[in-house]
Scaffold this active site. Structure first.
Site: not given
Length: 347
Positions: A126, A230
């Site tokens: 994605l 992240h």
């Protein structure tokens, strides 16, 4: 209009650009021209195949602006991971050390190398290019995979997982990697990341510690990032959590990012997407009360878009759409489509 469709060979340059923009750590799209070409060809074969049960298939979609022809992002599904190449994780669990003589109980956290997710379906790849991270673009790029899976459940496993990118420093190096590099791997992170991306995972079995690792013995910097994502991946994680995905202690070997999971039938967008017949309106200014994600019920010719130029006609139990939407989806009056309400808080 924004259209999501299966990737094709002509999209190679766009996929290479996306792989470049996604950067290190995005192992499902490695910066390897041969690997990217193979992924496209493999995806085309997967969409074209008549599948009765999940196997080595990989499905890659792109989001296209139909007015400009520009590719804005990509998203993908691996039907069953780990069947040919090992699919490794660390599992974080608690071991209790107990001494009856000293009346002491000491719970400690350990990381254990495992292949527990072998055979699971993985949603992956994605990535929405930065200029286009507005509105519902990212949300639909994530949800469209589940609409496809709801329509084609025989192609996928009962358990669906997603690997989330872990924390990294300003140079793109995960703090978790440093202790592995210093103690087990004599290579730079970029090389290990590349080898994983192109499917060369034999070095993991050769060099990875084979026994449980006591978390408390790791450097503090490594301990602090276990199960953390992240910052660029946080929006993707939040989308999956809203779908019902949860983290059960499995983390990536190199950056310790969490892997989340959900049962296919329990994923929100699977449960709440519905099949219905389409009715094409002559009113091109049609405006409905909600933004709906809509896809046709095809495989190789799968098409999906989202719009408020549509509405549910409860009396006839049809989805009324403009001719522009019908053309984009390649559907005619009376054809079946699948729809999903994209508005926040939609039930």
């Amino acid at each position: 209009m924004l259209l999501i469709r299966p990737i094709k060979a002509a999209d190679y340059s766009a996929l290479l650009q996306i792989a470049t923009e996604s950067g290190a750590g995005f192992t499902s799209l490695p910066m390897d021209e041969q690997k990217l070409s193979h992924k496209i060809a493999h995806s085309e074969q997967s969409f074209a195949a008549d599948i009765k049960s999940p196997g080595e298939q990989g499905y890659l979609f792109v989001m296209e602006d139909t007015q400009t022809g520009e590719i804005l992002g990509t998203t993908g599904i691996e039907a069953a991971v780990g069947l040919n190449n090992p699919f490794y994780h660390f599992h974080k669990s608690t071991v209790v050390h107990h001494s009856a003589e000293l009346k002491a109980v000491n719970p400690v956290e350990v990381l254990t190398l495992c292949n527990d997710y072998t055979g699971s379906t993985e949603v992956c790849s994605l990535f929405l290019r930065e200029p286009f991270r507005v509105g519902l673009n990212g949300r639909f790029l994530s949800k469209v995979r589940f609409m496809f899976m709801a329509e084609q459940p025989q192609r996928f496993a009962k358990l669906v997982i997603a690997e989330m990118r872990g924390e990294a420093d300003e140079n793109g190096i995960p703090p978790f990697w440093h202790w592995l590099q210093n103690n087990f791997f004599n290579m730079e992170f970029s090389k290990a990341d590349y080898l994983i991306g192109v499917g060369k995972k034999g070095f993991i079995a050769d060099l990875m510690p084979r026994y449980p690792i006591y978390v408390g013995l790791l450097p503090v910097e490594a301990q602090q990032v276990i199960g953390k994502v992240h910052h660029n991946t946080m929006p993707a994680l939040k989308l999956l959590e809203k779908e019902g995905f949860t983290h059960r202690g499995y983390v990536d070997l190199f950056d310790a990012g969490p892997t989340v999971e959900a049962q296919l039938k329990q994923i929100k967008s699977v449960r709440l997407s519905h099949k219905i017949k389409v009715q094409i309106s002559t009113d091109e200014q049609l405006t409905g009360p909600s933004q709906l994600g809509i896809c046709n019920c095809e495989t190789e010719q799968f098409r999906a878009t989202f719009s408020d130029n549509c509405y549910l006609d409860k009396a006839s139990h049809t989805l009324v759409v403009t001719s522009a939407i019908a053309d984009a989806l390649n559907v005619q009056n009376g054809d079946n489509v699948r729809y999903l309400n994209l508005d926040k808080g939609a039930k």
